[in-house]
Each structure stands twice: as structure tokens, then as C-alpha cells.
Motif scaffolding. Structure first.
Motif, PDB file in Angstrom:
ATOM      1  N   ILE A 106       9.718   4.265   5.725  1.00 37.27           N
ATOM      2  CA  ILE A 106       8.382   4.829   5.940  1.00 37.27           C
ATOM      3  C   ILE A 106       7.593   3.966   6.915  1.00 37.27           C
ATOM      4  O   ILE A 106       6.961   4.472   7.847  1.00 37.27           O
ATOM      5  N   VAL A 107       7.630   2.658   6.722  1.00 36.84           N
ATOM      6  CA  VAL A 107       6.905   1.747   7.606  1.00 36.84           C
ATOM      7  C   VAL A 107       7.447   1.853   9.032  1.00 36.84           C
ATOM      8  O   VAL A 107       6.673   1.926   9.994  1.00 36.84           O
ATOM      9  N   ILE A 123       0.829  -1.208   0.000  1.00 39.37           N
ATOM     10  CA  ILE A 123       0.000   0.000   0.000  1.00 39.37           C
ATOM     11  C   ILE A 123       0.865   1.259   0.000  1.00 39.37           C
ATOM     12  O   ILE A 123       0.516   2.253  -0.614  1.00 39.37           O
ATOM     13  N   TYR A 124       2.019   1.210   0.670  1.00 40.19           N
ATOM     14  CA  TYR A 124       2.870   2.399   0.739  1.00 40.19           C
ATOM     15  C   TYR A 124       3.503   2.689  -0.624  1.00 40.19           C
ATOM     16  O   TYR A 124       3.702   3.833  -0.981  1.00 40.19           O
ATOM     17  N   TRP A 125       3.781   1.650  -1.390  1.00 40.54           N
ATOM     18  CA  TRP A 125       4.314   1.845  -2.743  1.00 40.54           C
ATOM     19  C   TRP A 125       3.256   2.538  -3.601  1.00 40.54           C
ATOM     20  O   TRP A 125       3.554   3.476  -4.320  1.00 40.54           O
ATOM     21  N   GLN A 147      13.373   2.726   0.989  1.00 41.15           N
ATOM     22  CA  GLN A 147      12.515   3.871   1.326  1.00 41.15           C
ATOM     23  C   GLN A 147      11.213   3.402   1.962  1.00 41.15           C
ATOM     24  O   GLN A 147      10.736   3.993   2.931  1.00 41.15           O
ATOM     25  N   LEU A 148      10.634   2.349   1.425  1.00 43.22           N
ATOM     26  CA  LEU A 148       9.393   1.818   1.977  1.00 43.22           C
ATOM     27  C   LEU A 148       9.600   1.298   3.391  1.00 43.22           C
ATOM     28  O   LEU A 148       8.764   1.521   4.269  1.00 43.22           O
ATOM     29  N   GLU A 149      10.728   0.641   3.629  1.00 44.57           N
ATOM     30  CA  GLU A 149      11.026   0.140   4.973  1.00 44.57           C
ATOM     31  C   GLU A 149      11.180   1.283   5.965  1.00 44.57           C
ATOM     32  O   GLU A 149      10.735   1.185   7.111  1.00 44.57           O
ATOM     33  N   MET A 202       0.757   4.409  -2.534  1.00 45.87           N
ATOM     34  CA  MET A 202       0.592   5.776  -2.044  1.00 45.87           C
ATOM     35  C   MET A 202       1.697   6.679  -2.581  1.00 45.87           C
ATOM     36  O   MET A 202       1.450   7.808  -2.980  1.00 45.87           O
ATOM     37  N   GLY A 203       2.929   6.192  -2.600  1.00 46.27           N
ATOM     38  CA  GLY A 203       4.045   6.979  -3.126  1.00 46.27           C
ATOM     39  C   GLY A 203       3.866   7.291  -4.595  1.00 46.27           C
ATOM     40  O   GLY A 203       4.100   8.409  -5.050  1.00 46.27           O
ATOM     41  N   LEU A 255       6.119   5.107  10.546  1.00 43.75           N
ATOM     42  CA  LEU A 255       4.696   5.050  10.878  1.00 43.75           C
ATOM     43  C   LEU A 255       4.427   4.151  12.084  1.00 43.75           C
ATOM     44  O   LEU A 255       3.550   4.445  12.891  1.00 43.75           O
ATOM     45  N   GLN A 256       5.200   3.084  12.227  1.00 45.93           N
ATOM     46  CA  GLN A 256       5.017   2.188  13.368  1.00 45.93           C
ATOM     47  C   GLN A 256       5.558   2.796  14.661  1.00 45.93           C
ATOM     48  O   GLN A 256       5.201   2.352  15.741  1.00 45.93           O
TER      49      GLN A 256
END
Length: 48
Positions: free
Chosen positions: A23-24, A2-4, A19-21, A6-7, A27-28
Motif C-alpha cells: 500500500i505504501v 497509520i495505514y494499519w 500488505q502495508l508495504e 486505516m485498514g 501511494l508513493q
């Protein structure tokens, strides 16, 4: 995944796995209490 999406849609950028890692992880890490007014759905005035 989902983050991919959204980007790509919101930023117009393809994000890589590092980058996704990041961001996750960010957010966590966010903590706190959601204000009560943020949980209330606003009433939209009628157009009539």
C-alpha cells in the motif's frame, strides 16, 4: 502505523506487513497535479 489503523477502521481488516508495504509503495508511486477545485473548501449553506 497509520495505514494499519486505516485498514482496521475503514476495512475492518488487520493488514500484515507485506500488505502495508504494498500500500505504501502504491501511494508513493502516485503522481500528478491536484485539480484546483479539489483544493478549495466548499461552502456549506447555512441552516438558517
Amino acid at each position: 502505523m497509520i495505514y494499519w489503523i486505516m485498514g482496521k477502521v475503514q476495512l475492518g481488516k488487520g493488514l500484515g506487513k507485506p500488505q502495508l508495504e504494498e500500500i505504501v509503495a502504491f501511494l508513493q508511486s502516485i503522481t500528478g497535479v491536484i485539480p484546483e477545485d479539489a483544493l478549495t473548501i466548499p461552502l456549506i449553506p447555512s441552516m438558517e
